[in-house]
Structure formats: structure tokens, C-alpha cells
Design an enzyme around this catalytic site. Sequence first.
Site, mmCIF file in Angstrom:
data_model
loop_
_atom_site.group_PDB
_atom_site.id
_atom_site.type_symbol
_atom_site.label_atom_id
_atom_site.label_comp_id
_atom_site.label_asym_id
_atom_site.label_seq_id
_atom_site.Cartn_x
_atom_site.Cartn_y
_atom_site.Cartn_z
ATOM 1 N N VAL A 111 2.739 1.693 -3.390
ATOM 2 C CA VAL A 111 1.900 2.118 -4.515
ATOM 3 C C VAL A 111 1.444 3.559 -4.318
ATOM 4 C CG1 VAL A 111 -0.363 1.775 -5.611
ATOM 5 C CG2 VAL A 111 1.140 -0.185 -5.198
ATOM 6 N N GLU A 112 1.093 3.915 -3.084
ATOM 7 C CA GLU A 112 0.543 5.244 -2.837
ATOM 8 C C GLU A 112 1.587 6.357 -2.999
ATOM 9 O OE1 GLU A 112 -2.409 6.289 -2.528
ATOM 10 O OE2 GLU A 112 -3.529 4.436 -2.269
ATOM 11 N N THR A 113 2.751 6.210 -2.385
ATOM 12 C CA THR A 113 3.684 7.357 -2.331
ATOM 13 C C THR A 113 5.154 6.987 -2.474
ATOM 14 O OG1 THR A 113 3.866 7.230 0.090
ATOM 15 C CG2 THR A 113 2.124 8.643 -0.797
ATOM 16 N N TYR A 127 -5.702 -1.754 -8.949
ATOM 17 C CA TYR A 127 -4.974 -1.214 -7.802
ATOM 18 C C TYR A 127 -4.684 -2.322 -6.790
ATOM 19 C CZ TYR A 127 -4.184 1.344 -3.434
ATOM 20 O OH TYR A 127 -3.654 1.795 -2.247
ATOM 21 N N ILE A 168 0.832 -1.211 0.000
ATOM 22 C CA ILE A 168 0.000 0.000 0.000
ATOM 23 C C ILE A 168 0.865 1.259 0.000
ATOM 24 C CG2 ILE A 168 -1.463 1.432 1.490
ATOM 25 C CD1 ILE A 168 -3.171 -0.551 0.146
#
Length: 309
Positions: A93-95, A292, A90
Site C-alpha cells: 500500500v505504501e510504495t 487504510y 503495508i
Amino acid sequence: MQAADDIAARRDLNREWVRQAIGQSHYLPQVAKFIQPPPAGTPKNWRLYRSRYIDPVRIKAGVKFWQDNRATLARAEFETGVPAEIIVGIVGVETIYGQQMGTFRVLDALATLAFDFPAGHPRATERRAFFKAELEQFLSLSNRTNVDPLALRGSFAGAMGMSQFMPSSWVKYAVDFDGDGKIDLFNSPADVIGSVAHYFKAFNWQPGLPTHYPVRFEASKLDLDALLAPDILPSFSVARFISKGAVLEGAALQHPGPLALIELQNGDAPPSYVAGTSNFYAITRYNWSSYYAMAVIELGQEVARAMTP
């Protein structure tokens, strides 16, 4: 200003403070552009999507993040049942583990989408209401934590921190996992790890349950339309899944709960399919996309593999 007065009254905030904050927000045309869905008929491509998130840069950064926070990840997994590799997936992928947390002023992004959401969007009314609620949560959160609402930066949709929580998610699911008396999703990896794990626990993560199984089809029995009808919501028992032409093997045959057929389109090439469990569905509660969810799962797996000498 009417919205500011309404927010102040509902949240018991100083009316002039809310008016001043909203009054200093700016309309961002690029935010209105980015929120639009792709043009109708744009082909989806899982392999292309995957390549954006599962690459040497993210894997290397993921290994460092895991090594630096090994004990915290282990504690989060022990307390919630959410595997370290899902949390690592998570945040990656996010940041890219905090490297890209967004450059938009959160207040500007939320105000743009609350007051000037593109009318041509197919879900404009619903989305406008959502962002008005997020703006209200953001102002309330800023006031309660004594943070200048003009100072915080995030994504074009107003998501914040290493975990990219929307304001409502910050309020509902973020936790002080490092025990310093405050929640900081920008600078505290421990708070980020604990908050992501708490989020999934709140969305009924089942410890020890796989996220998905391989699936193939028996052509003579295949009812693909029926299998895809519930989309990503697990709806089929194993027996009913098989009766519709899906072929499962090994541990999947003993799966205790419902399954969903997950279709990942590959542009002009044939789609890829997996049998998704309730844990796959839980990941889509973070971002409502099967693409995602699969990127999160596979990035976590790749980082875990890279951790092993």
C-alpha cells in the site's frame, strides 16, 4: 534561522551546518496543497479507495516481494508475532514494494510544513508543531548517519523509504534486520520487513488475534450512534457490543478483548461494517484511517491467496 539555532542547541549539532541545511530548503506550494484535507462534505467511498490499492499490479509485485523475502518475513513473524501478510500489505500500500517511494526532497517537504503550514487547515497549529519536530528529527538523523540531508527523497509529508517512515518513526522503530551495521529503509527489504514488524509490536500487536470479524445488526436493538461513538478505538466487550444491536457469530463470540464498530462508507451506497479488534487499531497507528487499515489487510490477503498455486 532562529529555528535552526534552536535545533542545533537542542540536538548538540553544529550551528552553521543546521543553518546551511535549512537555508537550502525550498518552499513547495504543491506540498502545502496536498496536505489540505478534502473539502467538507466530500463523500468517502471504501470501494473506490480499495480499488486504488488492491489491483493486479500490486498483487503481482507483492507475490514477488514475498517470494524474494520469504525467510526474512518468516523470521519477522516468528520474532514479533506480526503476520507476513500484514507486513506485505503495508509495503504494498505504501510504495508498491519500493516502486514509488516519493520524489520530493524530504528537507523541502518538512521545511514547507514546519514553517509555512497552511493556516486554513483545521489543525494547523498542531500539525505545524508536528512537522517542526519531524524536521528536527530528520536533521539529527542525517547528521548522525552522515547522510546529506539534501539528498533524500520521499513523500510530500516527508515519509521515507519502502515503508514510508517519518523521521521520528525511523528513530524509534527502525531496526537493522539484515545485520549489516546500518538501517536502510530505501534499499534493504530485510530492514524494511523487520522495522514494520517492530513498529506493530511496539503498538501492542497481539499474536494470533484476528484484525476484525464480520458483523451484522439486529434492527430492533440497534444503537448505531453508541456503537460508532468511540470511532475506531476498541471499547466494547462482546456482551456490550451485542447489547447495542451488533450480531456476531462463530469465533467472534469468544473474542477475549474489546471491539470497535468500523464503518466504511461507500458513497451513495450503504456503508460496510466490520468489528475491529485491537490488531485492527494497531494498523491504524501506521496511518490513522480505517480505510487504510482495511486496504492493508485485504491486499495482504490477496497476495497470500495469489501465492497459493
